[in-house]
Enzyme design. Structure first.
Site, PDB file in Angstrom:
ATOM      1  N   ASP A  33      35.234  60.659 -14.987  1.00  0.00           N
ATOM      2  CA  ASP A  33      36.143  60.063 -14.501  1.00  0.00           C
ATOM      3  C   ASP A  33      37.200  59.750 -15.215  1.00  0.00           C
ATOM      4  O   ASP A  33      37.144  59.765 -16.295  1.00  0.00           O
ATOM      5  CB  ASP A  33      35.389  58.833 -13.956  1.00  0.00           C
ATOM      6  CG  ASP A  33      36.252  57.988 -12.998  1.00  0.00           C
ATOM      7  OD1 ASP A  33      37.179  58.434 -12.570  1.00  0.00           O
ATOM      8  OD2 ASP A  33      35.966  56.442 -12.877  1.00  0.00           O
ATOM      9  N   ARG A  37      43.946  58.930 -14.514  1.00  0.00           N
ATOM     10  CA  ARG A  37      44.697  57.981 -15.597  1.00  0.00           C
ATOM     11  C   ARG A  37      45.139  58.367 -16.830  1.00  0.00           C
ATOM     12  O   ARG A  37      46.125  57.947 -17.443  1.00  0.00           O
ATOM     13  CB  ARG A  37      43.635  56.881 -15.783  1.00  0.00           C
ATOM     14  CG  ARG A  37      43.652  55.644 -14.596  1.00  0.00           C
ATOM     15  CD  ARG A  37      42.611  54.832 -14.760  1.00  0.00           C
ATOM     16  NE  ARG A  37      41.280  55.584 -14.387  1.00  0.00           N
ATOM     17  CZ  ARG A  37      40.054  55.052 -14.271  1.00  0.00           C
ATOM     18  NH1 ARG A  37      39.728  53.876 -14.917  1.00  0.00           N
ATOM     19  NH2 ARG A  37      38.871  55.638 -13.751  1.00  0.00           N
ATOM     20  N   ARG A  46      49.100  63.983 -11.891  1.00  0.00           N
ATOM     21  CA  ARG A  46      47.584  63.754 -11.880  1.00  0.00           C
ATOM     22  C   ARG A  46      46.759  65.066 -12.187  1.00  0.00           C
ATOM     23  O   ARG A  46      45.862  65.099 -12.794  1.00  0.00           O
ATOM     24  CB  ARG A  46      47.037  63.010 -10.589  1.00  0.00           C
ATOM     25  CG  ARG A  46      47.372  61.619 -10.704  1.00  0.00           C
ATOM     26  CD  ARG A  46      47.297  61.168  -9.213  1.00  0.00           C
ATOM     27  NE  ARG A  46      45.799  61.110  -8.938  1.00  0.00           N
ATOM     28  CZ  ARG A  46      44.849  60.419  -9.233  1.00  0.00           C
ATOM     29  NH1 ARG A  46      45.160  59.409 -10.141  1.00  0.00           N
ATOM     30  NH2 ARG A  46      43.355  60.767  -8.968  1.00  0.00           N
ATOM     31  N   HIS A  50      43.294  66.999 -14.177  1.00  0.00           N
ATOM     32  CA  HIS A  50      42.233  67.545 -13.958  1.00  0.00           C
ATOM     33  C   HIS A  50      42.285  68.966 -14.532  1.00  0.00           C
ATOM     34  O   HIS A  50      41.102  69.396 -15.015  1.00  0.00           O
ATOM     35  CB  HIS A  50      42.684  67.992 -12.437  1.00  0.00           C
ATOM     36  CG  HIS A  50      42.296  66.735 -11.584  1.00  0.00           C
ATOM     37  ND1 HIS A  50      41.191  65.807 -11.437  1.00  0.00           N
ATOM     38  CD2 HIS A  50      43.357  66.154 -10.667  1.00  0.00           C
ATOM     39  CE1 HIS A  50      41.296  64.838 -10.489  1.00  0.00           C
ATOM     40  NE2 HIS A  50      42.500  64.951 -10.167  1.00  0.00           N
ATOM     41  N   LEU A 144      20.257  76.953 -19.894  1.00  0.00           N
ATOM     42  CA  LEU A 144      20.685  75.698 -19.297  1.00  0.00           C
ATOM     43  C   LEU A 144      21.088  75.927 -17.814  1.00  0.00           C
ATOM     44  O   LEU A 144      21.915  76.899 -17.647  1.00  0.00           O
ATOM     45  CB  LEU A 144      22.102  75.100 -19.992  1.00  0.00           C
ATOM     46  CG  LEU A 144      22.957  74.049 -19.240  1.00  0.00           C
ATOM     47  CD1 LEU A 144      22.095  72.760 -19.436  1.00  0.00           C
ATOM     48  CD2 LEU A 144      24.176  73.874 -19.831  1.00  0.00           C
ATOM     49  N   LEU A 208      28.072  53.836  -9.546  1.00  0.00           N
ATOM     50  CA  LEU A 208      27.547  54.944  -9.279  1.00  0.00           C
ATOM     51  C   LEU A 208      28.490  55.977  -8.272  1.00  0.00           C
ATOM     52  O   LEU A 208      28.296  57.128  -8.262  1.00  0.00           O
ATOM     53  CB  LEU A 208      26.024  55.053  -8.631  1.00  0.00           C
ATOM     54  CG  LEU A 208      25.005  54.441  -9.629  1.00  0.00           C
ATOM     55  CD1 LEU A 208      23.524  54.178  -9.018  1.00  0.00           C
ATOM     56  CD2 LEU A 208      24.905  54.929 -11.137  1.00  0.00           C
ATOM     57  N   GLU A 220      18.548  56.325 -17.294  1.00  0.00           N
ATOM     58  CA  GLU A 220      19.169  55.509 -18.344  1.00  0.00           C
ATOM     59  C   GLU A 220      20.829  55.654 -18.208  1.00  0.00           C
ATOM     60  O   GLU A 220      21.051  56.748 -18.149  1.00  0.00           O
ATOM     61  CB  GLU A 220      18.728  56.146 -19.852  1.00  0.00           C
ATOM     62  CG  GLU A 220      17.218  55.779 -20.045  1.00  0.00           C
ATOM     63  CD  GLU A 220      16.825  54.440 -20.248  1.00  0.00           C
ATOM     64  OE1 GLU A 220      17.762  53.505 -20.724  1.00  0.00           O
ATOM     65  OE2 GLU A 220      15.701  53.872 -19.741  1.00  0.00           O
TER      66      GLU A 220
END
Length: 253
Positions: A33, A37, A46, A50, A144, A208, A220
């Site tokens: 997130d 900003r 914007r 990104h 991964l 969330l 967590e």
């Protein structure tokens, strides 16, 4: 940052070796997130945020792989993000193609396997082609799992799972008495993946946002004010360091 969580001192710079002997989370999920900003603070469009955030995905993926993280799930685009301006959405839909075309050889070298969760049907054809090629080209990799959540919404995922279970009960494939948490999880998009051990959210927001609501039941949480384009390897290590200081009891003593 989650208040009350032990943090390394301001003078302490963590390196991979500081945490590899501790418990490394098997599955880390990140709500990326703050791109917009970050751009606004610099008087940039914007989309510049990104694009900068895409570079961070590369860095954190590489570090997660080096640390032995098994699954890295990145919330790239939610079902609610379609409400954003069309020019921004169109640009975001180009990013998976750009990222994968640029870094796919590196992901293959790192033994990373690409996976997607979300409703692929609404994605532009070029986006679908890029992610399908990446999944195909990395399907035999054993390292991964880089799991992108694209056009993903947890409530829609849960409703879809309920509908599929209802259909299978009606057709006699399963008995209603056999429905438990394990069976339900098998109907989610994250089937075959363990639930996240650690959730990271950047940019100072503490919610969330319809992300993995079922899967995060005992995860967590670690929040930071750092905007995603500024998030770096040190922040990632701090999140894992904090995770290692916590006691996970899963409702026990």
């Amino acid at each position: 940052m989650w208040k009350g969580s032990p943090q390394p001192s301001n003078e302490q710079t963590l390196v991979n070796e500081d945490i590899v002997n501790g418990e490394i989370p098997d599955h880390i999920a990140i709500i990326m997130d703050g791109n917009g900003r970050w751009a606004k603070k610099r008087a940039l469009p914007r989309i510049a945020g990104h694009h900068e955030g895409m570079k961070v995905v590369r860095k954190i993926t590489k570090q997660a792989s080096q640390l032995g993280v098994k699954v890295l799930t990145l919330y790239a685009f939610s079902t609610e993000n379609w409400k954003r301006p069309k020019t921004e959405v169109d640009y975001i839909m180009r990013l998976p193609e750009e990222f994968l075309n640029t870094y796919l050889p590196e992901l293959i070298d790192e033994n990373v396997r690409v996976r997607i969760i979300g409703d692929m049907g609404r994605l532009p054809t070029h986006t679908q082609r890029a992610v399908e090629k990446a999944m195909l080209d990395t399907k035999d990799n054993k390292g991964l799992i880089l799991n992108f959540a694209i056009n993903y919404g947890s409530r829609a995922e849960i409703i879809s799972a309920v509908q599929k279970i209802a259909q299978d009960v009606k057709s006699g494939q399963i008995d209603s008495t056999s429905i438990d948490e394990s069976l339900f999880a098998d109907y989610l998009m994250t089937q075959s993946l363990n639930d996240p051990d650690l959730l990271i959210r950047t940019s100072g927001e503490i919610r969330l946002s319809n992300f993995m609501l079922w899967q995060l039941a005992y995860t967590e949480f670690w929040f930071t004010d750092v905007l995603w384009p500024d998030f770096d390897e040190q922040n990632f290590l701090q999140a894992i360091y904090t995770y290692q200081q916590r006691g996970r009891r899963f409702g026990g003593v």
